[in-house]
Enzyme design. Structure first.
Site, PDB file in Angstrom:
ATOM      1  N   ASP A  58       0.822  -1.225   0.000  1.00 46.59           N
ATOM      2  CA  ASP A  58       0.000   0.000   0.000  1.00 46.59           C
ATOM      3  C   ASP A  58       0.851   1.269   0.000  1.00 46.59           C
ATOM      4  OD1 ASP A  58      -2.262  -1.636   0.203  1.00 46.59           O
ATOM      5  OD2 ASP A  58      -2.015  -1.742   2.378  1.00 46.59           O
ATOM      6  N   LYS A  62       2.229   2.068  -5.155  1.00 50.04           N
ATOM      7  CA  LYS A  62       2.966   1.598  -6.340  1.00 50.04           C
ATOM      8  C   LYS A  62       2.139   1.764  -7.607  1.00 50.04           C
ATOM      9  CE  LYS A  62       3.361  -2.408  -4.404  1.00 50.04           C
ATOM     10  NZ  LYS A  62       2.900  -2.074  -3.058  1.00 50.04           N
ATOM     11  N   GLY A  91      -4.106  -4.376  -4.443  1.00 53.23           N
ATOM     12  CA  GLY A  91      -5.122  -3.366  -4.757  1.00 53.23           C
ATOM     13  C   GLY A  91      -4.401  -2.130  -5.239  1.00 53.23           C
ATOM     14  N   HIS A  92      -4.254  -1.990  -6.537  1.00 51.69           N
ATOM     15  CA  HIS A  92      -3.501  -0.858  -7.100  1.00 51.69           C
ATOM     16  C   HIS A  92      -4.484   0.190  -7.622  1.00 51.69           C
ATOM     17  CE1 HIS A  92       0.331  -3.492  -7.698  1.00 51.69           C
ATOM     18  NE2 HIS A  92       0.071  -3.217  -6.446  1.00 51.69           N
ATOM     19  N   GLN A  96       2.308  -5.837  -3.080  1.00 44.99           N
ATOM     20  CA  GLN A  96       2.653  -5.915  -1.650  1.00 44.99           C
ATOM     21  C   GLN A  96       3.993  -5.186  -1.408  1.00 44.99           C
ATOM     22  OE1 GLN A  96       1.668  -9.241  -3.156  1.00 44.99           O
ATOM     23  NE2 GLN A  96      -0.343  -8.375  -2.872  1.00 44.99           N
TER      24      GLN A  96
END
Ligand code: IMP
Length: 459
Positions: A30, A33, A57-58, A236
């Site tokens: 988080d 990225k 979750g991007h 991650q």
């Protein structure tokens, strides 16, 4: 082939033509990225996801639309970029199909010309998801995303998982038999899922994905020979790495730069530059050591300002101060050439910025996180500097001309500790909210490692 590729690489490197760069999380995930990869992908031809799966979750925001990607590389948001999902990923085909449909609804075109997936990627099924949920509810649990990541990689290591390539080749009956076998091997109650229903859903999704499945290792090598620039997009972060993170409170894949090679089949020599993404403070989701965790009240303030809620699960993230011993470790393990500081704008709101610069442990002082420290017992030492919000708010800033003096001091303090340059700042959630201090893609003379730009050149 190897030698030819190398000669090409060197020639292109001298001519300033190509760039093979890894962008990895230097904290607990988080870090932002997604928006960083999206920003730099405007200069590249290929973006590759090399590990993890739907646990990521991007988030990327542009044209007033917020896109949240889980399985697909951020390259899918750019028209002329090839997106690649490597062998080291674990994929739930039903979720991948849903994600493609989701993007299509926004008018983005995703086709096998734009996205390719390795047949070696692990096939994650509903059985893995159920197993993950069961482990989380019947044991103390790690606080996983419950996406089935651990169980699917577990089956891979036990050499009994299906790969995407093998799954695609199966008839409906063979696939159903494989799912039944998985169910028997797991501790999931046969009543929990309908084998027929999940086989039907999976079978259809595999048929849908079949045209996307290609030998990604070979395509990537060809792309390199033909002068393409490539970003390897980490998911991650370093402290969630299966080998080098805060085990057992980790995810089940290699999140660090070394994972790029093992998970895609690209020889290590081709990774020219590795950039770490560092949030200007720290967050962590799920259980596990977190030395710089703030008191509850301060956490709430940061959580609210930074909207620190999981993009995959919506869970509130734990918040902590910037932890330089941790970043120092990430610099070493990933061989970082530079870092990008994200969410700098969140710190606009504080009169004082608190930064952990060392840990006290066992009557010694450590400036690097990691073994042999018992991270639950280390006592962080903090330095405090004056904030910059009263002088200038960085939110939405894109030019370096007006960098506030105290922000420069903050950057300097970080660099003095970790000994690698801060090459850019992210100042907001939108695609262009980035201040470049160093041009990552100006490869005309030297690589980032060799440039040694002075402060005057960067600020
Ligand atoms: P898993 O990857 O779902 O098995 O979860 C293992 C650990 O990694 C848990 O602490 C999760 O919260 C954490 N984790 C997994 N994916 C992410 C991510 O994308 N961002 C932050 N934490 C994550």
């Amino acid at each position: 082939m190897g030698r030819k590729t190398e000669e090409n690489r060197i020639n292109n490197f001298i001519r300033g033509k190509i760039m093979i760069v890894g962008i990895v999380g230097a904290q607990f995930g988080d870090e932002g990225k997604g928006s960083v990869v999206d920003y730099y992908s405007k200069n590249t031809n290929v973006v590759v996801r090399f590990q993890g799966g739907g646990n990521a979750g991007h988030t990327v925001k542009f044209d007033n639309i917020k896109y949240v990607l889980h399985n697909l590389p951020c390259g899918v948001l750019r028209e002329n970029v090839l997106s690649v999902i490597g062998a080291g990923c674990t994929l739930n085909p039903v979720e991948v199909q849903n994600e493609i449909d989701y993007l299509t609804r926004f008018g983005l075109e995703i086709s096998p010309e734009k996205l390719i997936i390795s047949p070696r990627a692990t096939l994650l099924t509903e059985v893995h998801k159920e197993q993950d949920k069961l482990l989380e509810t019947t044991t103390e649990g790690l606080g996983t995303t419950r996406k089935g990541i651990g169980p699917s990689y577990g089956d891979k290591i036990l050499r009994r998982a299906l790969t995407l390539g093998t799954g695609i080749e199966l008839s409906f009956e063979e696939l159903e038999a494989a799912i039944s076998k998985q169910l028997t091997e797991s501790k999931v109650s046969p009543e929990a899922i309908s084998t027929k229903d999940i086989t039907a859903e999976l079978f259809a999704a595999l048929k849908f994905l079949s045209p996307y499945v290609k030998d990604t290792g070979q395509v990537l090598t060809e792309k390199m020979i033909n002068n393409n620039s490539i970003i390897f997009e980490g998911a991650q972060g370093t402290f969630l790495d299966i080998n080098h993170g805060t085990y057992p409170f980790v995810t089940s894949s290699s999140t660090v730069a070394g994972g790029i090679c093992t998970s895609t089949g690209i020889p290590p020599i081709y990774i020219e530059t590795v950039i770490g993404v560092v949030k200007a403070y720290s967050t962590r989701v799920g259980r596990g050591p977190f030395p710089t965790e703030m008191d509850n009240k301060t956490q709430e303030i940061y959580r609210d300002l930074g909207q620190e809620y999981g993009a995959t699960t919506g869970r509130p993230r734990r918040c902590g101060y910037l932890d330089l011993p941790a970043i120092q470790y990430a610099v070493r393990v990933n061989g970082l050439d530079g870092i990008i500081l994200t969410k700098v704008d969140i710190l606009d709101s504080f009169n004082e910025i608190t930064i952990c610069t060392s840990y006290d442990y066992d009557s010694d002082t450590f400036t690097e996180h990691g073994i042999p420290l018992d991270l639950d017992k280390v006592k962080p030492s903090y330095e405090t500097i004056e904030g910059w919000g009263n002088e200038f708010k960085t939110a939405g800033m894109t030019e370096k001309a007006n960098l506030p003096v105290n922000l420069k001091k903050f950057i300097k303090l970080i660099e003095d500790h970790i000994q690698v340059p801060v090459i850019a700042l992210s100042t907001g959630p939108n695609r262009e909210d980035i201040v470049e201090l160093t041009n990552l893609f100006d490869y005309s003379l030297f690589s980032l490692k060799e440039r040694k730009e002075t402060e005057e050149m960067r600020f």
